[in-house]
Design a protein around this motif. Sequence first.
Motif, short mmCIF file in Angstrom:
data_model
loop_
_atom_site.label_atom_id
_atom_site.label_comp_id
_atom_site.label_asym_id
_atom_site.label_seq_id
_atom_site.Cartn_x
_atom_site.Cartn_y
_atom_site.Cartn_z
N GLU A 66 -6.82 27.59 5.22
CA GLU A 66 -7.78 26.87 5.51
C GLU A 66 -8.45 26.14 4.38
OE1 GLU A 66 -10.08 28.41 8.71
OE2 GLU A 66 -8.63 28.15 10.19
N ASP A 78 -11.40 33.76 6.60
CA ASP A 78 -10.81 32.27 6.65
C ASP A 78 -11.82 31.64 5.71
OD1 ASP A 78 -8.86 32.66 8.25
OD2 ASP A 78 -10.08 32.69 10.41
N ARG A 79 -13.13 32.27 5.57
CA ARG A 79 -13.89 31.72 4.42
C ARG A 79 -14.75 32.88 3.94
NH1 ARG A 79 -15.79 28.28 8.20
NH2 ARG A 79 -13.74 28.75 9.27
N TRP A 95 -10.52 32.22 -4.89
CA TRP A 95 -11.32 30.97 -5.23
C TRP A 95 -10.91 29.92 -4.20
CZ3 TRP A 95 -9.41 26.96 -9.18
CH2 TRP A 95 -8.13 26.70 -9.59
N SER A 137 -28.87 21.33 0.99
CA SER A 137 -29.49 22.55 0.26
C SER A 137 -28.94 23.60 0.93
CB SER A 137 -30.77 22.25 0.09
OG SER A 137 -31.46 23.57 0.02
N PRO A 138 -28.42 24.62 0.40
CA PRO A 138 -27.87 25.89 0.90
C PRO A 138 -29.23 26.73 1.92
CG PRO A 138 -27.40 26.12 -1.17
CD PRO A 138 -28.48 24.94 -0.89
N ILE A 139 -28.89 27.11 3.18
CA ILE A 139 -29.73 27.85 3.87
C ILE A 139 -29.17 29.20 4.19
CG2 ILE A 139 -31.13 26.04 4.84
CD1 ILE A 139 -29.09 26.18 7.25
N GLU A 140 -28.11 29.56 3.73
CA GLU A 140 -27.48 31.13 3.54
C GLU A 140 -27.30 31.56 2.34
OE1 GLU A 140 -24.11 31.17 6.31
OE2 GLU A 140 -25.18 30.20 8.05
N ALA A 196 -11.51 23.85 2.07
CA ALA A 196 -12.79 23.03 2.30
C ALA A 196 -13.13 22.40 0.95
CB ALA A 196 -14.05 23.71 2.98
N TYR A 228 -14.14 21.84 -2.85
CA TYR A 228 -14.27 22.70 -3.88
C TYR A 228 -15.14 21.97 -5.08
CZ TYR A 228 -13.34 25.66 -8.04
OH TYR A 228 -13.46 26.35 -8.97
N PRO A 263 -12.73 28.60 1.63
CA PRO A 263 -13.82 27.74 1.90
C PRO A 263 -15.27 28.43 1.63
CG PRO A 263 -12.30 27.83 3.79
CD PRO A 263 -11.70 28.79 2.73
N GLY A 264 -16.27 27.91 1.16
CA GLY A 264 -17.25 28.49 0.73
C GLY A 264 -17.53 28.62 -0.79
N VAL A 265 -16.50 28.63 -1.57
CA VAL A 265 -16.53 28.57 -2.73
C VAL A 265 -16.46 27.01 -3.50
CG1 VAL A 265 -15.17 29.41 -4.82
CG2 VAL A 265 -15.12 30.74 -2.83
N MET A 266 -17.35 26.96 -4.34
CA MET A 266 -17.58 25.55 -4.88
C MET A 266 -17.90 25.42 -6.26
SD MET A 266 -19.40 23.45 -1.67
CE MET A 266 -20.82 23.41 -2.83
N ARG A 306 -23.88 26.07 6.88
CA ARG A 306 -24.45 26.74 5.56
C ARG A 306 -25.60 25.95 4.98
NH1 ARG A 306 -20.37 27.04 1.46
NH2 ARG A 306 -19.15 25.74 2.56
N PHE A 307 -25.83 24.93 5.26
CA PHE A 307 -26.64 23.72 4.59
C PHE A 307 -27.53 23.29 5.42
CE2 PHE A 307 -22.38 23.85 2.13
CZ PHE A 307 -22.92 24.21 0.84
N SER A 308 -28.63 22.64 5.01
CA SER A 308 -29.53 21.70 5.65
C SER A 308 -29.77 20.40 5.10
CB SER A 308 -30.43 22.42 6.33
OG SER A 308 -31.71 22.65 5.56
N THR A 314 -22.41 33.33 1.74
CA THR A 314 -21.22 32.28 2.47
C THR A 314 -21.17 31.13 1.42
OG1 THR A 314 -23.17 31.19 3.46
CG2 THR A 314 -21.99 32.70 4.77
N THR A 315 -21.78 31.11 0.23
CA THR A 315 -21.42 29.98 -0.74
C THR A 315 -21.35 30.71 -1.99
OG1 THR A 315 -22.60 28.40 0.57
CG2 THR A 315 -22.24 27.85 -1.85
#
Lengths: 469, 105
Positions: B58, A238-239, A126, A147-150, B60, B62, A129-132, B7-9, A257-258
């Motif tokens: 690393e 790393d993510r 958890w 907005s996520p694109i992946e 980012a 959360y 990076p990428g976990v939110m 990952r976002f736009s 990725t998210t």
Amino acid sequence: MKTRYDAIVIGAGPAGLACSAEMAARGLEVALLDEQANPGGQIYRNISKASPKQHAILGEDYSAGMELISVFKEAPVEYFPQTRVWQAEPNGDVFFSRNGGSTKVSGDYLVLSTGAMERPVPFPGWTLPGVMTCGGMSNLFKDSSLSPIEPVVLAGSGPLLWLVAEHLFALEAPVAAILDTTPQTQIFPAFKHMPRALRRFGFLLKGVKMIAEVQITALKRKVPIYRGVKDLCAEGRDRLERVQATRGKKELSFEATTLLVSEGIIPNTSLLRQVGCAHTWDPVQRFWHPDVTVDGRTNLPAVFVAGDGNFVHGAKAAEFKGRLTALTIALEMHRISRTEYLELSAPVRRQLDRELFPRPFIDAMYAPRKDLYSLADETIVCRCEGVTAGRIRALVEEGYADHNEIKAMIRCGMGPCQGRMCSSAVFELIAGHSNIPPREIRQHRLRPPIKPVSLGELANANIGGPDES
Amino acid sequence: MSKENSRFSWENPLATLDTVTVTFEGEPFEVPAGISVAAALLGHTDEHFCHSAAEDDERAPYCLMGVCFECLVEIDGVQNRQACLEPVFDGMQVKRQRKVGDEEQ
Ligand code: FES
């Protein structure tokens, strides 16, 4: 800014906005301090600046906040955005950081409307990076139209999971899977609360309809939805690269990725604990909440608490709680008579009662599942200091049953977040591995400053100087 | 003003919006005005924001609501800024926080 107000409100969500506007309307001098750049709290975040498209996607429950904002903007409240409160005192003193400097301001009354936060639940990976959180994704969209694109996976339990799924579908985001961790047996105990909940049939129907629509869209877009999911795990170097979980005997794995997680909402009590409000443990929701009467009173005569920070009931209820608190303070300050108070508060109380009808049902339905904190030894609990569940459990088994002591020994809760992210889990580990009843376990204390303030800022703090308004 | 892999736009093309220029680790790029620093960085790159206090992992954002402190960055020389609470402004210099929790000099 003056150095003294009749009342200082902290937090500009629905409770703080309604409360400060109502007090100002009753003739009180009110300051409203808030961390964000715009009023609205988390739920109505950025509402006054949001685009028509954002409103369209977020729906009527979001746009409903417009009225509250316009009433607030008309009210003679002194509003201080981007203000970080780092200490509050029972006598009404508030210390805060703003524009790179620190100042003190005092109120005859304090209203803490600090709202709620997502329940932090550790699981393997958890910290990648990428976990939110689901709420975090929602905030990103409200704030910035991101907005996520992946590929994105949603996992957890509760209405917020479905709400964010609905928004992501509307945004055509590439949702890879929805993993519902609600135990499938949980619906039965909830049914005894159904009759009361049915008094707000329309409200319930709306929720059911939303979940049904998400399911239909998922089916159309071939997005898998799994129920009764366990063993959630985020993987990557790393993510985040992959989300894994189990469903019965089936192993699930998704490239993503998210990962958006949500395991319910708890009151955000950091400032409340720092100022010294008494708290009670709720055994069903499994969170600490301040002891607050319906009119907002706490154990501290000058400190009131309004909104979800007292118990999580949602945005509408928060607004009503804010108004009731305002009327109580106006009465105490003799700005309204007893008769006026009764006249003004009665309809608000009725609205609040009505708002609360469905809560016992929803709360039982999405009560935290029993194994929520059955954490593997290697799982990181304290994100800041990298302390694992195994190390905490070992201390509890040795007889340590106080997070404050455990912190002193292994730094768990000593990092920048000051235990905001680990204290729920540490508490559960203590409750699950000692013989002490939860309500007798000591809560984690926060020491001021509860927000980052540099030494230089503290040294130059203007905390007692003359009026500079 | 390149956009790295993110990952976002943005929902709306940048050309249709008021923008400001933000610099992250020396590289300038354009973002919509009025958004948070966290959103600006997330919309631009997949890079981490900071390292965890103890393990140097690393990290980012959360929570994106001010509670997790996983978004700490240095803004115009000042460390320990929560990127999710700071709005962007034109010319802002953002750097990855070297070590979380370090006191400023
Ligand atoms: S992302 Fe959690 S504090 Fe900023």
